[in-house]
Design a protein around this motif. Structure first.
Motif, PDB file in Angstrom:
ATOM      1  N   SER A   1       1.754   9.897  -5.372  1.00 41.42           N
ATOM      2  CA  SER A   1       0.737   8.996  -5.075  1.00 41.42           C
ATOM      3  C   SER A   1      -0.324   9.833  -4.392  1.00 41.42           C
ATOM      4  O   SER A   1      -0.143  10.310  -3.164  1.00 41.42           O
ATOM      5  CB  SER A   1       1.135   7.529  -4.521  1.00 41.42           C
ATOM      6  OG  SER A   1      -0.069   6.853  -4.364  1.00 41.42           O
ATOM      7  N   ASN A   2      -1.648  10.108  -5.066  1.00 41.01           N
ATOM      8  CA  ASN A   2      -2.535  10.805  -4.272  1.00 41.01           C
ATOM      9  C   ASN A   2      -2.102  12.142  -3.809  1.00 41.01           C
ATOM     10  O   ASN A   2      -2.277  12.595  -2.724  1.00 41.01           O
ATOM     11  CB  ASN A   2      -3.080  10.018  -3.222  1.00 41.01           C
ATOM     12  CG  ASN A   2      -3.700   8.657  -3.641  1.00 41.01           C
ATOM     13  OD1 ASN A   2      -4.477   8.592  -4.696  1.00 41.01           O
ATOM     14  ND2 ASN A   2      -3.757   7.734  -2.885  1.00 41.01           N
TER      15      ASN A   2
ATOM     16  N   GLU B   1       1.297   2.181  -8.326  1.00 39.92           N
ATOM     17  CA  GLU B   1       0.931   3.435  -8.979  1.00 39.92           C
ATOM     18  C   GLU B   1       1.418   3.314 -10.562  1.00 39.92           C
ATOM     19  O   GLU B   1       0.784   3.775 -11.306  1.00 39.92           O
ATOM     20  CB  GLU B   1       1.315   4.586  -8.143  1.00 39.92           C
ATOM     21  CG  GLU B   1       0.823   5.916  -8.828  1.00 39.92           C
ATOM     22  CD  GLU B   1      -0.496   6.165  -8.402  1.00 39.92           C
ATOM     23  OE1 GLU B   1      -1.329   7.205  -9.411  1.00 39.92           O
ATOM     24  OE2 GLU B   1      -1.309   5.680  -7.444  1.00 39.92           O
ATOM     25  N   ASN B   2       2.770   2.943 -10.586  1.00 39.34           N
ATOM     26  CA  ASN B   2       3.414   3.061 -11.956  1.00 39.34           C
ATOM     27  C   ASN B   2       3.450   2.110 -12.749  1.00 39.34           C
ATOM     28  O   ASN B   2       3.225   2.006 -13.885  1.00 39.34           O
ATOM     29  CB  ASN B   2       5.004   3.498 -11.717  1.00 39.34           C
ATOM     30  CG  ASN B   2       5.307   4.921 -11.131  1.00 39.34           C
ATOM     31  OD1 ASN B   2       5.332   5.805 -11.844  1.00 39.34           O
ATOM     32  ND2 ASN B   2       5.263   5.085  -9.894  1.00 39.34           N
TER      33      ASN B   2
ATOM     34  N   VAL C   1       3.597   1.215  -2.689  1.00 41.04           N
ATOM     35  CA  VAL C   1       2.698   2.169  -3.188  1.00 41.04           C
ATOM     36  C   VAL C   1       2.959   2.890  -4.580  1.00 41.04           C
ATOM     37  O   VAL C   1       2.122   3.087  -5.324  1.00 41.04           O
ATOM     38  CB  VAL C   1       2.588   3.354  -2.123  1.00 41.04           C
ATOM     39  CG1 VAL C   1       1.783   4.616  -2.514  1.00 41.04           C
ATOM     40  CG2 VAL C   1       2.285   2.818  -0.799  1.00 41.04           C
ATOM     41  N   PHE C   2       3.968   3.267  -4.578  1.00 39.70           N
ATOM     42  CA  PHE C   2       4.464   3.664  -6.044  1.00 39.70           C
ATOM     43  C   PHE C   2       4.682   2.800  -6.784  1.00 39.70           C
ATOM     44  O   PHE C   2       4.436   2.875  -8.321  1.00 39.70           O
ATOM     45  CB  PHE C   2       5.861   4.525  -5.758  1.00 39.70           C
ATOM     46  CG  PHE C   2       5.700   5.747  -4.884  1.00 39.70           C
ATOM     47  CD1 PHE C   2       5.166   6.923  -5.466  1.00 39.70           C
ATOM     48  CD2 PHE C   2       6.113   5.702  -3.602  1.00 39.70           C
ATOM     49  CE1 PHE C   2       5.056   7.975  -4.446  1.00 39.70           C
ATOM     50  CE2 PHE C   2       6.108   6.704  -2.662  1.00 39.70           C
ATOM     51  CZ  PHE C   2       5.410   7.916  -3.231  1.00 39.70           C
TER      52      PHE C   2
ATOM     53  N   VAL D   1       4.363  10.059   1.878  1.00 40.06           N
ATOM     54  CA  VAL D   1       3.782   8.765   2.125  1.00 40.06           C
ATOM     55  C   VAL D   1       4.486   7.865   3.041  1.00 40.06           C
ATOM     56  O   VAL D   1       3.971   7.206   3.786  1.00 40.06           O
ATOM     57  CB  VAL D   1       3.943   7.885   0.538  1.00 40.06           C
ATOM     58  CG1 VAL D   1       3.796   6.730   0.672  1.00 40.06           C
ATOM     59  CG2 VAL D   1       3.139   8.721  -0.449  1.00 40.06           C
TER      60      VAL D   1
END
Length: 521
Positions: free
Chosen positions: A490-491, A388-389, A384-385, A498
C-alpha cells in the motif's frame, strides 16, 4: 361334522346350519375343536352369538371326552400305534389302508409307463409371468414401448411417437450425466495422482537438499516455491519446528517438570473448592478445569481429542504444562486448536516446545494477552490492505458497521485451524511459518476475496455468522489463488512498514479504530 387329521393334531369341525336355542336366534356357523398332543383347546373360527358359542364349546368338550374321541397315549407308543390305529370317518371307524412304501425306481417305472421314457434333454422351465398383466416387461424400454393391455384403450400413433421420443431423451440425458460423472472422477483421480507424485518428489527434495542445509536454503526462491505448494506431511512437523525456532530455549526436561506441576496443581484444585471459588475471572479462564472442558470442543469431528481418545491426555498435558510454564498468559480459549495441530505433526515434547515458542511471537502474544491497543493496531493495518485490495467489500462492511474484530479474532486465535478444513489450515500454517504474521492477515483477505460476491449480498448479522463458520468444502486451490492475488503493498509500503507507521502514529489511528464495539466492551 367333519374330523380332519394332520400329524399330531386333530381338528373336529362342526357345521351348524340351523337356528341356535338362544333368545337372539343367531346362527352359529362353525366351531373348531382342536386337540394337540396332551393339550386340549377349543377355538372358534366365526361365531356371531357369544352365548351360542359357549353352548357349543361345552357340548363338544363333554361329548368328546365321554365318547373318547381322542384317547391319550404315551409318546413312546405313538410311533408303534401309528400303523395299526384305525382312522376316523365322520361318525364311524374304518381301518387304515396298508400301503407299502415305494422306492425311487418303482416311482420312475410307474411314471414311464404312463408318460413314456424321456428321450431328449429335460425341457427348460418357462419363465414365470405376472398373472395380472398380459405382458412381461423385460426392461424400461418394454415399459415405455410396450402396447397397453387389452383392457385399456390403445395408444394413438402420436402418443406412441411422443413416448418413444421422451424415452430417447431420458436415455440420452442419463448417458450424458454418466459421461460427465465419469469424466469428473477421471479428472479427480488424475489430479490426485499428480498431487501424490508432486508430494513424493517434494519429500525427496526436502529430505536431501533443504533440511540438511536449512539455514542456507530456507530463503531461496526454490524453497519458497516448495513451501507455497505445501510441505509434505511426512516432513511438515520438522519444517515447522525449524521455522518457529526455540528462542525460549525450552528442553524436554522443562516440559516434564511443567507437566508434573500441572498434574499436582490439578489435584490440589480439584480437592479445594474454596480455592476455586476465590479465583478471579481471568484465573478461572486459565485454570486446568477450563482446559478439560475446552479439549472436548477441539476438532470434534475427528474424535481423537475427546475423552478416551488417543490424543486426549497428550493435549491435556501440553496445555496444562503451558499454563504452569506461562502463568502470566495462562490458558485462553483457542489455544487447544493450535496445540492439537502441533500434536498431529510432532512428538509430545517437541509439540510443547513449538507451542510455547509460537505463542511467544508478537502477534500471538498481543491477542492471547488481550492487549487492546496492540490489537487495534493490527486491525488498522489489516483495514489498510483491505481497502486497497477489496474496496467495494470494504465499503459494504463499513456501511454495515462490520469491523475486523468480529471475524479476525477467532481466525488469529486458532490460526485458521477452526475455521478452515484441517488440510487447508495446515497449508496456511506452511505459509505462516514462511512469511510470519503477514501471512495470517493475507489469508484473511484471501478468504474475503473468495467469498466477496456472497458477502456483498448479506447484512451485518449474516456476514458475521458466515465469516465465523466458513463453508466446510472450502477449496484449497481456489483459496490460495485468491491469497496469491492479494497484494500486501500500500503506497509502496509493505505490511511491516505500514504496521510500524501505525505504531509511531498509534494514538491517532487508535482513536480512529476505537469505534470497534467488540473491543470497546
Amino acid at each position: 361334522m367333519l374330523l380332519i387329521t394332520a400329524g399330531p393334531a386333530h381338528y373336529l369341525c362342526v357345521c351348524v346350519n340351523g337356528t341356535c336355542d338362544c333368545d337372539s336366534g343367531f346362527i352359529c356357523r362353525m366351531l373348531v375343536l382342536l386337540y394337540h398332543r396332551e393339550h386340549f383347546k377349543i377355538s372358534f373360527i366365526k361365531c356371531i352369538n357369544s352365548r351360542a358359542s359357549l353352548f357349543w364349546s361345552l357340548f363338544l368338550s363333554v361329548f368328546c371326552l365321554q365318547r373318547s374321541l381322542f384317547s391319550w397315549k404315551p409318546k413312546e407308543s405313538r410311533a408303534a400305534a401309528s400303523h395299526s390305529a384305525p382312522g376316523w370317518k365322520l361318525f364311524g371307524k374304518i381301518p387304515l389302508r396298508d400301503i407299502p412304501p415305494k422306492d425311487s425306481k418303482s416311482i420312475q417305472q410307474e411314471y414311464d409307463s404312463r408318460v413314456g421314457p424321456a428321450t431328449g434333454p429335460p425341457p427348460h422351465p418357462q419363465p414365470t409371468r405376472r398373472k395380472n398383466l398380459e405382458f412381461e416387461p423385460l426392461s424400461t424400454t418394454a415399459l415405455i414401448l410396450e402396447d397397453r393391455p387389452a383392457n385399456l384403450p390403445a395408444k394413438s400413433e402420436e402418443e406412441s411417437q411422443r413416448h418413444r421420443q421422451e424415452y430417447s431423451e431420458m436415455v440420452a440425458g442419463a448417458k450424458r450425466r454418466e459421461m460427465k460423472e465419469a469424466q469428473k472422477k477421471k479428472r479427480q483421480m488424475k489430479e490426485r495422482y499428480r498431487q501424490e507424485e508432486n508430494i513424493a518428489n517434494a519429500m525427496v527434495i526436502w529430505n536431501t537438499d533443504v533440511l540438511p542445509n536449512w539455514e542456507s536454503m530456507r530463503n531461496t526462491r526454490r524453497v519458497r516455491e516448495l513451501w507455497w505448494q505445501g510441505v509434505p506431511p511426512s516432513v511438515r512437523g520438522k519444517v515447522w519446528s525449524l521455522a518457529i525456532g526455540n528462542e525460549l530455549n525450552i528442553t524436554p526436561g522443562n516440559y516434564g517438570n511443567s507437566t508434573k506441576t500441572s498434574f499436582k496443581l490439578f489435584q490440589s484444585k480439584s480437592t479445594n473448592l474454596d480455592f476455586l471459588l476465590a479465583l478471579s475471572l481471568a484465573d478461572r479462564e486459565s485454570s486446568l478445569d477450563l482446559i478439560k472442558l475446552d479439549i472436548s470442543r477441539t476438532f470434534p469431528s475427528l474424535y481423537i481429542f475427546q475423552k478416551n481418545g488417543p490424543y486426549h491426555d497428550i493435549l491435556h498435558s501440553v496445555l496444562g504444562a503451558y499454563t504452569c510454564y506461562r502463568p502470566d498468559v495462562g490458558y485462553v480459549q483457542g489455544m487447544s486448536f493450535i496445540a492439537a495441530v502441533l500434536i498431529l505433526n510432532l512428538e509430545e515434547a517437541d509439540a510443547f516446545i513449538a507451542f510455547a515458542n509460537l505463542l511467544n511471537k508478537p502477534c500471538q502474544m498481543a491477542f492471547f494477552r488481550v492487549d487492546h491497543d496492540l490489537m487495534l493496531k493490527y486491525f488498522a493495518a489489516f483495514e489498510v490492505f483491505f481497502e486497497e485490495n477489496l474496496p467495494k467489500l470494504f465499503q459494504h462492511f463499513q456501511n454495515n458497521s462490520l469491523t475486523p474484530d468480529f471475524y479476525l479474532i477467532d481466525w488469529i486465535f486458532t490460526l485458521y485451524s477452526k475455521s478452515l478444513p484441517l488440510d487447508v489450515a495446515c497449508r496456511v500454517w506452511d505459509v505462516f511459518c514462511r512469511d510470519g504474521e503477514e501471512a495470517l492477515f493475507r489469508t484473511g483477505l484471501g478468504i474475503l476475496r473468495l467469498y466477496q460476491d456472497v458477502l456483498m449480498q448479506m447484512d451485518f448479522i449474516h456476514s458475521a455468522q458466515f465469516l465465523s463458520r466458513l463453508p466446510e468444502n472450502t477449496p484449497a486451490h481456489t483459496l490460495f489463488s485468491c491469497i496469491a492475488n492479494t497484494q500486501m503493498i500500500s503506497n509502496n509500503r509493505r505490511w511491516n512498514q505500514v504496521f510500524s507507521a501505525l505504531m509511531k502514529d498509534g494514538l491517532k489511528e487508535t482513536d480512529k479504530s476505537s469505534s470497534s464495539p467488540a473491543l470497546r466492551s
